[in-house]
Motif scaffolding. Sequence first.
Motif, short mmCIF file in Angstrom:
data_model
loop_
_atom_site.label_atom_id
_atom_site.label_comp_id
_atom_site.label_asym_id
_atom_site.label_seq_id
_atom_site.Cartn_x
_atom_site.Cartn_y
_atom_site.Cartn_z
N THR A 385 67.62 46.31 0.84
CA THR A 385 68.37 45.76 1.96
C THR A 385 68.72 46.93 2.88
OG1 THR A 385 70.53 46.00 0.87
CG2 THR A 385 69.32 43.93 0.51
N GLU A 386 69.54 46.69 3.87
CA GLU A 386 69.90 47.75 4.81
C GLU A 386 70.69 48.84 4.10
OE1 GLU A 386 71.40 48.10 9.43
OE2 GLU A 386 72.13 46.46 8.18
N TYR A 387 70.05 50.00 3.92
CA TYR A 387 70.64 51.20 3.34
C TYR A 387 71.00 51.05 1.86
CZ TYR A 387 71.01 52.12 8.31
OH TYR A 387 70.72 52.27 9.64
N ASP A 431 63.97 52.68 8.70
CA ASP A 431 63.69 51.34 9.24
C ASP A 431 62.32 50.85 8.82
OD1 ASP A 431 66.15 51.24 10.49
OD2 ASP A 431 65.41 52.12 12.36
N ILE A 434 62.55 49.74 5.21
CA ILE A 434 63.22 48.45 5.07
C ILE A 434 62.29 47.31 5.49
CG2 ILE A 434 65.13 47.02 5.95
CD1 ILE A 434 66.72 49.67 6.28
#
Length: 565
Positions: A385-387, A431, A434
């Motif tokens: 997921t994001e980070y 990015d 991800i």
Amino acid sequence: MKQKLGWRYRLAVIMVILIFLAWPAGAGQAAHPFVQGYVEGYLKEITLPPAGGEGEAAITVETYGGEIYRLKLSLQAVLAIDQRPAKPADFKPGMEVYARIVNRQATYVEGYSTMVASYLPPGGRVQRGVIIDIEGENLIIKDYAGERRNYYISPATVIMRQGKLITPGLLYPGDRVKLYFDELYSDVVGRMEVEGNSVLVSGLYRGKLASVDTSAENLVLREVYIWRNGRWQSHAGIMQIPYVPEIVPFAGGQKLAENRMPYYRGRDVYIITKNVLGRERAVNVIFKNQYESVFNDKIADINWYADKLELGDKNNFTLHEGSVVIKDGRLQDKMILGSGDDVLIIADGRGLSRLANIIYVYNQSLNNTKNGQYYILAGRLDQVTEYRLWLKDYFVLGGNQWESFRGSRELFFDHDTAFYDGENRILLSADQFIAGDYAVDEESERVKKEGLKDWYAYLYVDGERVVAALLQPKMDSLLVQRVTTGTVHKVVQDELAGWTVEMRDGADFSPARGQWMPRTAFLRVNLEKALLIKEDKLITPEELKTGDRLYMVRDDFFGKVIVVK
């Protein structure tokens, strides 16, 4: 007539006394400090005699009225700042001071920090020394007087090396540091500057001393051998080695004066060198006193009070002031030695009486000190997921061997994390990682239709943060992998294999024996699909330098994760 004169005389005396008593105290000249027994005003300087030299300690004070007095400082003088004990170095020019005077000497001097008790401008107090160890928040250094000192680092401590911010995990025992404190009596370091890296050993030589030129600071050896891959190898018939000005030779465990070295012509001598501006210079000189013997084993016990060291094979050695300890390719303090260390000892002596002249420690880990939190993990990417990412059924490199864990492990990454797609040999941004199909829902229709699968990753992490990641579609067999250390001999771009490093003085960790096994030959490792890391950054193979120390996980010829130490 006598009565009249007596009356007038007494009246005149009374009037003079009354006038004197009524005269303002400030109208006359201020009493001399030697008369009133003290002086106060602004500090001009405190001077101390040179160590071991002649002279006297003195304090110079400018009074509030502008007069300047220089007073001898009593040998028993008490120094304080804001009513707390202080040292001469704590007093700064311009500070307000009060000095008590007895027999024309200052016996008590108190300074006032004026704004806030014990306040110093940020970085106002400075301490220099060499790092011995870091454990948790505890920083142990040896100052240039040879004293061990304990200080503390906090999350707010700023650490700089060559103008760049670094983390405590990138510090090494042996690093020369300058510590700045924001408070006079605090042991918490506000800022730290690495003034010089720990001394990187470029060579270990043995030869016969042919001549010494103390004016030019040069040694000439004949019949020279170099320590390579666990043994002495012939190096040169004759060799000239300049030495550093602060050299301290040793013989039989005793210090020698530099000017006594010429008397040792013809004697066997060990020389440890470092690289200075592309040229080797001797930093340690040890003359062989009796007979050389070499031992390889684990340290069983160390008695620091008696300076004795015992190996697992029950051989005993005496540590002396000139004993040289080499670990991570660097000169270290002997206090870093510990039970269980795998060592090579070059000893001098006969029978059961042996001096440990040179101790080479094979042990290495990802972390330079006990404070480090670096790890290598391997496993399947379960979710991204994001980070944040999760590894499933993962492995951790602990004790230089893989340990397996069931379940998942959550980790964090950021825009500074480096991702390397080993299959396509491309670098990815956070990015791109991800957005990529590196962790997929294998039950979704799109994934089934396109035949996508979760990828696998090697992760180099600091605590819970991913520093760098190597991504590949299939998992390697970790059972055949080895953890290896060594020194870069050369880096070449092979026409068939691509970028390859050749290492010397290597060692492999043996899980079966639980110890480091020194290699007796050069080792070649391919770098094409490896994660190559230096100071928390990805680097390219051409950025490797001869003499760099490497810690690596390798799959036989192929490197996987390689860290420049």
